[in-house]
Structures are given as C-alpha cells and as structure tokens.
Design an enzyme around this catalytic site. Structure first.
Site, PDB file in Angstrom:
ATOM      1  N   GLY A   1      -1.146  -8.286  19.891  1.00 48.90           N
ATOM      2  CA  GLY A   1      -1.474  -6.930  19.368  1.00 48.90           C
ATOM      3  C   GLY A   1      -1.903  -7.644  18.197  1.00 48.90           C
ATOM      4  CG  ASN A   2      -5.398  -5.018  16.765  1.00 53.01           C
ATOM      5  OD1 ASN A   2      -5.685  -5.671  16.187  1.00 53.01           O
ATOM      6  ND2 ASN A   2      -5.005  -4.252  17.137  1.00 53.01           N
TER       7      ASN A   2
ATOM      8  CE  LYS B   1       6.183  -4.297  23.552  1.00 52.95           C
ATOM      9  NZ  LYS B   1       6.477  -3.170  23.618  1.00 52.95           N
TER      10      LYS B   1
ATOM     11  CB  ALA C   1      -7.691  -7.115  27.966  1.00 57.34           C
ATOM     12  CG  ASP C   2      -5.063  -3.393  24.237  1.00 59.90           C
ATOM     13  OD1 ASP C   2      -6.763  -3.294  24.700  1.00 59.90           O
ATOM     14  OD2 ASP C   2      -4.962  -2.834  22.946  1.00 59.90           O
TER      15      ASP C   2
ATOM     16  CB  THR D   1       5.118  10.884  -4.068  1.00 58.93           C
ATOM     17  OG1 THR D   1       4.724  11.940  -5.013  1.00 58.93           O
ATOM     18  CG2 THR D   1       3.430  10.118  -3.607  1.00 58.93           C
TER      19      THR D   1
END
Length: 244
Positions: A9-10, A14, A102-103, A178
């Site tokens: 992935g980006n 996995k 494709a993912d 914050t």
C-alpha cells in the site's frame, strides 16, 4: 502448496500465507522502511512458499527490492496482479477497467469470496476508497477520499504550526487542547464522512448492501460508525488468495 501474498500500500506492506484459497491467519504489516525486518520474518517461515502474488500501489522501488530478495533467497519471481480489462469475475464499471486500482478490484474480489455481496466495500488506508458491487459481481462505481495519513500530511504541509500527533484508538468528541482537537477532527470527521457515503450508497441501491470495512484504519473508523458493518481487515489479501 502455500502462497505468499503481498499487498504493498501507500504507507505499509501487508502480507499473509494462504493455502487452498484461504488465509492461514491474519495478515501482518510492515512499514516501507522496515523491509529488512520483513525479510527476516519470511526467513522464519516453517514452509517455503511455492508461489508469490503481489499487488502494488506504491513506488516501484519497493517492488524491486522485494522482487530481488525473493529471487536471491527463494528463486521465486512474484506474480504482479493488475485489474483485468475483460471484466473477469468482477465486472468493473470503469470505461477502461484496467485503470481501476488493483487493490480496489481485489478488495471487491475478497468480498465476493467471503460471501458479502452485494456490498459497499470501504478500504481505510492512506486513501479511503468506497466501491459498490452488486449480487451479480457488477461494480457500480466508487469514490476516493483522504484517509488519516493523507489528512495529517496535508495539514503538516499547509499548517506547519500545528502539532504532529499519533491518533489514539479512542478520543473525546470535544477536545480541550490542540492535539486532542486534531485527533477528534480526524477521527470523528472521517467517520462522519464514511458513514454519510455508506448511507448514500445504501439508499441508492436496489439491493440490500452489506457495508464491509477493510484496511489498516478500519477498526478505528468502525468504532465510531452508527451503523452495522462487517469488519474484514485483510480483504485485499483475501482477494489475492481467491485467485485461481
């Protein structure tokens, strides 16, 4: 015979082992900059895989390093999976089916293999993708919105004075500092967006869709949704495992 399945992935990689079309346990994950640790894990496998299948949406350099390691240590060349152009198994709604990630195609394939169709498949990663697929495995279309990592990276670039944060698994809605406000905004804002999209998909379908969440951030997002969903964190790997 076992297969090594790899989903690049980006943000993370996995992987899992499968046999006879089924995963042998949950997927494991590693960061792109932790490949040596990943390779060490593979060397500890009790059974050397006979085949490697891989999907990639990240930089080619990651694929190249993994491919080189597999060749040197196991003399295996990975099969890189792409979205087919002929509508095989899943009929893709795109006019140019091969342009669908494709993912996303594999996640829908995984939903089909898991008996979840018709489904609204939500993959919660760096980008959050949503795809609707009907009971006949026809893709109806989808959309993409920023996930937690993309939101954080965008704020860091455009508002560098804000603190960097690690997202908690739980956070109060109204924060009193914050960092807490950023965490609440990311989590509740993303959950509200995902919930709104799913509800529009459900309302717009003539079939009773099953919302299916997958991806690394799916467990966090699912916790804040006010609707019933099926959680399958390894749906892309399940799709890889289901390939003949």
């Amino acid at each position: 015979m076992t297969d090594l399945l790899i989903d690049i992935g980006n943000s993370r990689i996995k992987w899992a082992i499968s046999a006879d079309g089924q995963l042998r346990g949950p997927g494991r994950a590693a960061a792109h900059n932790a490949l040596e640790g990943l390779f060490a894990e593979w060397l500890q496998l009790t059974e050397r895989p006979s085949r490697v299948r891989m999907v990639n949406v990240a930089k080619a350099s990651v694929v190249n390093r993994i491919t080189a390691w597999l060749q040197v240590h196991w003399e295996l060349a990975p099969e890189l999976v792409h979205t087919p152009s002929d509508g095989d198994v899943i009929h893709v709604a795109y006019s140019q089916p091969h342009r669908l990630g494709a993912d996303r195609w594999l996640a829908m394939l995984g939903a089909r293999a898991a008996g979840c169709l018709p489904a609204c498949v939500v993959d919660c990663g760096t980008a959050i993708t949503v795809d609707v697929v009907d009971s006949a495995a026809r893709h109806q279309g989808g959309l993409i919105l920023p996930g937690f990592p993309a939101q954080q990276a965008g704020l860091a670039r455009l508002a560098p004075g804000l603190p960097s944060i690690q997202l908690p698994t739980r956070t109060p809605f109204l924060a009193t500092d914050t960092a807490g406000a950023l965490a609440s905004g990311h989590i509740f804002g993303t959950a509200a967006a995902v919930q709104g999209v799913i509800r529009r998909c459900l309302a717009g379908s003539s079939e009773r869709l099953t919302p299916v969440l997958t991806g690394g951030d799916a467990p966090v997002i699912a916790r804040y949704l006010e609707l019933d969903v099926r959680l399958r964190p390894d749906l892309v790997l399940e799709g890889l495992a289901s390939l003949p």
